[in-house]
Design an enzyme around this catalytic site. Structure first.
Site, PDB file in Angstrom:
ATOM      1  N   LYS A 147       0.899  -1.136  -0.051  1.00  0.00           N
ATOM      2  CA  LYS A 147       0.145   0.070   0.082  1.00  0.00           C
ATOM      3  C   LYS A 147       0.803   1.140   0.117  1.00  0.00           C
ATOM      4  O   LYS A 147       2.027   1.201   0.764  1.00  0.00           O
ATOM      5  CB  LYS A 147      -0.872  -0.031   1.349  1.00  0.00           C
ATOM      6  CG  LYS A 147      -0.221   0.409   2.664  1.00  0.00           C
ATOM      7  CD  LYS A 147      -1.350   0.418   3.603  1.00  0.00           C
ATOM      8  CE  LYS A 147      -1.582   1.963   3.898  1.00  0.00           C
ATOM      9  NZ  LYS A 147      -0.663   2.689   4.805  1.00  0.00           N
ATOM     10  N   LYS A 181       0.177  -9.759  11.692  1.00  0.00           N
ATOM     11  CA  LYS A 181       0.410  -9.593  12.888  1.00  0.00           C
ATOM     12  C   LYS A 181      -0.340 -10.753  13.546  1.00  0.00           C
ATOM     13  O   LYS A 181      -1.427 -11.367  12.878  1.00  0.00           O
ATOM     14  CB  LYS A 181      -0.404  -8.417  13.395  1.00  0.00           C
ATOM     15  CG  LYS A 181       0.279  -7.201  12.869  1.00  0.00           C
ATOM     16  CD  LYS A 181      -0.326  -5.712  13.707  1.00  0.00           C
ATOM     17  CE  LYS A 181       0.172  -4.462  13.160  1.00  0.00           C
ATOM     18  NZ  LYS A 181       1.547  -4.185  13.510  1.00  0.00           N
ATOM     19  N   HIS A 239      -6.036  -1.365   6.797  1.00  0.00           N
ATOM     20  CA  HIS A 239      -5.725  -2.049   7.938  1.00  0.00           C
ATOM     21  C   HIS A 239      -6.893  -2.459   8.845  1.00  0.00           C
ATOM     22  O   HIS A 239      -7.417  -3.402   9.238  1.00  0.00           O
ATOM     23  CB  HIS A 239      -4.743  -1.273   9.087  1.00  0.00           C
ATOM     24  CG  HIS A 239      -3.580  -0.900   8.494  1.00  0.00           C
ATOM     25  ND1 HIS A 239      -3.008  -1.825   7.534  1.00  0.00           N
ATOM     26  CD2 HIS A 239      -2.504  -0.049   8.510  1.00  0.00           C
ATOM     27  CE1 HIS A 239      -1.668  -1.036   7.022  1.00  0.00           C
ATOM     28  NE2 HIS A 239      -1.609   0.009   7.606  1.00  0.00           N
ATOM     29  N   LYS A 344      -0.154   4.328  21.775  1.00  0.00           N
ATOM     30  CA  LYS A 344      -0.374   3.196  20.881  1.00  0.00           C
ATOM     31  C   LYS A 344      -1.041   2.167  21.270  1.00  0.00           C
ATOM     32  O   LYS A 344      -0.900   1.642  22.531  1.00  0.00           O
ATOM     33  CB  LYS A 344       1.101   2.672  20.502  1.00  0.00           C
ATOM     34  CG  LYS A 344       0.820   1.874  19.307  1.00  0.00           C
ATOM     35  CD  LYS A 344       2.174   1.616  18.664  1.00  0.00           C
ATOM     36  CE  LYS A 344       2.594   0.684  17.478  1.00  0.00           C
ATOM     37  NZ  LYS A 344       1.498   0.991  16.224  1.00  0.00           N
TER      38      LYS A 344
END
Ligand code: BG6
Length: 489
Positions: A147, A181, A239, A344
């Protein structure tokens, strides 16, 4: 999903070998794969860039980049093994003739050629035609692209057409690093290997689902790219929608790439459009102003280096998504993602429905619903929030909200969690495209996102401000409050 450890060795060609992505992610991931003995002994790495350089010169740069991002000291034994795989080839990719230089360093009889394009999409056509003119493409050759695959449906079609002119769809590996992930993959295990979730995964038992992808970083010196993109295109189109498809898809018949892609496409097709008529009710855009994160002062979006001070690009987006199909009718999905948020954190929270009847109502007017919380990062894990009786024998039953806590690091004995790029690099070398995105998925996601982008362009108001280090503008809370809900914070 094929999981054989052995696979045919590769010639991994990295175009853009001196670029940011290679230095920050790819070299480190290859080093880690090599240190875990996951690269085939015969696999070779060909680093391609336009700068005049020899292999030794390149290796010095590569070693420095790996050491910079590696938390522990570089293991010399691994580095010696890894560096023996490298050849640097200087190519100006705009000159198709120069691709001939590759013919002497690769061996397509012994190894599969995997071309990793760590370069901007407007250069893809040069690579495709250069490889083709030098007759370097056969049925086994693969191409890995990253991407942003376009900034809307039209431009993504152009990119896909360019690549499809010389590669068949099953030779094209489109990366979304979130699919590499560990916890995103664990969604498949959680949903399709546990009967408690297979039978409790629909509008019958679920009230709503929240997905939060919060970043504490800003735009990291990428003003030119980010300002044209914004958080909707940079994060949500890929995502977050990918995570959503994993949560919402029907059980695939098996783990083969085609089966998984088919189910994901059906989810994307069922997303209720957001357009002029509902955009104000369904979405919130935000832009950060200066503030403090972990005690450190950070500038506002419009004060970032290179900023255009009139920009109305969003650095935060929250929205309510409805999926118009049998399973999810009436179950809202609330998504939010932003830069410069408190810290985060990527997590999915599944809120189960209230019980139909409360036998504890003398003591508790409302029983809090069960929640399944899936932590994706920074720490991986799964939690279930449930009510338990507090031990005791006198008086009424006392309830307390408690957690079943499955932290990956505790449960799996601190086993190393592989990074997204490690897994995806390995799968592209293994020839397993399950964790990559099909053309149809990308284009379906763009169709849906384009409609939001068009509707935003018709609005007179700008993104709402939020102070860096918070959870976004107040309007994001109001989005849920309208439905009688709150964000999980
Ligand atoms: C990238 C975006 O795809 O993902 C970045 O372009 C973003 O803007 C990054 O910061 C986030 O990735 P991760 O793995 O750190 O959550």
């Amino acid at each position: 999903m094929k999981s054989t450890k052995r696979y045919k060795p590769c010639d991994l060609i990295i175009f853009g070998a001196l670029g940011d992505l290679t230095k920050r992610k790819l070299l480190l991931s290859l080093y880690r794969l090599d240190s875990s003995n996951l690269l085939e002994p015969e696999t070779r790495i060909v680093a391609v860039d336009r700068v005049v350089q020899d292999t030794d010169g390149y290796l010095k740069i590569a070693q420095k980049s790996i050491s910079e991002f590696l938390p522990e000291p570089l293991d010399n034994e691994v580095w010696v093994r890894m560096s023996a795989r490298f050849t640097y080839v200087q190519i100006d990719i705009t000159d198709a003739e120069q691709f001939k230089k590759l013919t002497s360093v690769i061996d397509q009889k012994k190894r599969v050629m995997v071309n990793y394009l760590a370069i901007p999409p407007f250069l893809f056509n040069h690579i495709c035609s250069g490889l083709q003119k030098s007759k370097l493409i056969n049925k086994e050759t693969r191409i890995v692209i990253e991407k942003p695959i376009g900034h809307d449906l039209k431009s993504s079609r152009q990119i896909n057409d360019t690549v499809a002119a010389v590669f068949a769809e099953d030779q094209i590996y489109r990366i979304d690093h979130y699919l590499g992930k560990e916890t995103v993959l664990n969604l498949l295990a959680l949903r399709f290997a546990n009967s408690i979730f297979t039978t409790n995964w629909s509008h019958n038992t679920i009230d709503h689902i929240q997905i939060t992808v919060a970043e504490d970083i800003g735009i990291e010196g990428r003003w030119d790219y980010f300002d044209k993109s914004g958080q909707l295109r940079d994060m949500l189109q890929n995502h977050l929608l990918q995570i959503l498809t994993f949560i919402a898809m029907e059980p695939p018949v098996n783990l083969e790439a085609q089966s998984i892609h088919n189910e994901k496409i059906k989810v994307l097709q069922a997303l209720r459009p957001i357009a002029d008529y509902n955009v104000e009710k369904r979405t919130v855009r935000g832009q950060y102003t200066k503030g403090y994160i972990k005690g450190q002062f950070v500038p506002g979006y419009l004060e970032e280096e290179g900023a255009n001070t009139h920009s109305s690009t969003e650095s935060f987006v929250a929205m309510r998504i409805d999926i118009d199909n049998w399973r999810w009718a009436g179950v809202p999905f609330y998504l939010r993602t932003g830069k410069r948020m408190s810290y985060k954190r990527t997590e999915i929270v599944v809120y189960f429905k209230q019980l139909p009847h409360n036998i504890f109502k003398d003591s508790y007017r409302n029983l809090p619903p069960n929640k399944l919380i899936i932590h994706l990062q920074p720490k991986e894990g799964v939690e279930i929030e449930m009510l338990n009786k507090v031990p005791g024998i006198d008086g009424a039953i006392k309830l307390q909200q408690t957690k079943l806590d499955l932290s990956f690091s505790d449960t799996f004995n601190n086993q190393r969690v592989f990074g997204g790029y490690e897994r995806l690099l390995l799968e592209s070398m293994r020839g397993n495209s399950t964790l990559f995105i099909s053309r149809e998925e990308t284009e379906q996601a763009w169709t849906w996102v384009d409609s939001i982008q068009r509707a935003w362009a018709h609005l007179s108001d700008k993104p709402r401000s939020y102070t860096a280090g918070t959870w976004g503008p107040n309007a994001a809370d109001a989005l849920l409050a309208r439905d009688g809900r709150t964000w999980e914070d």
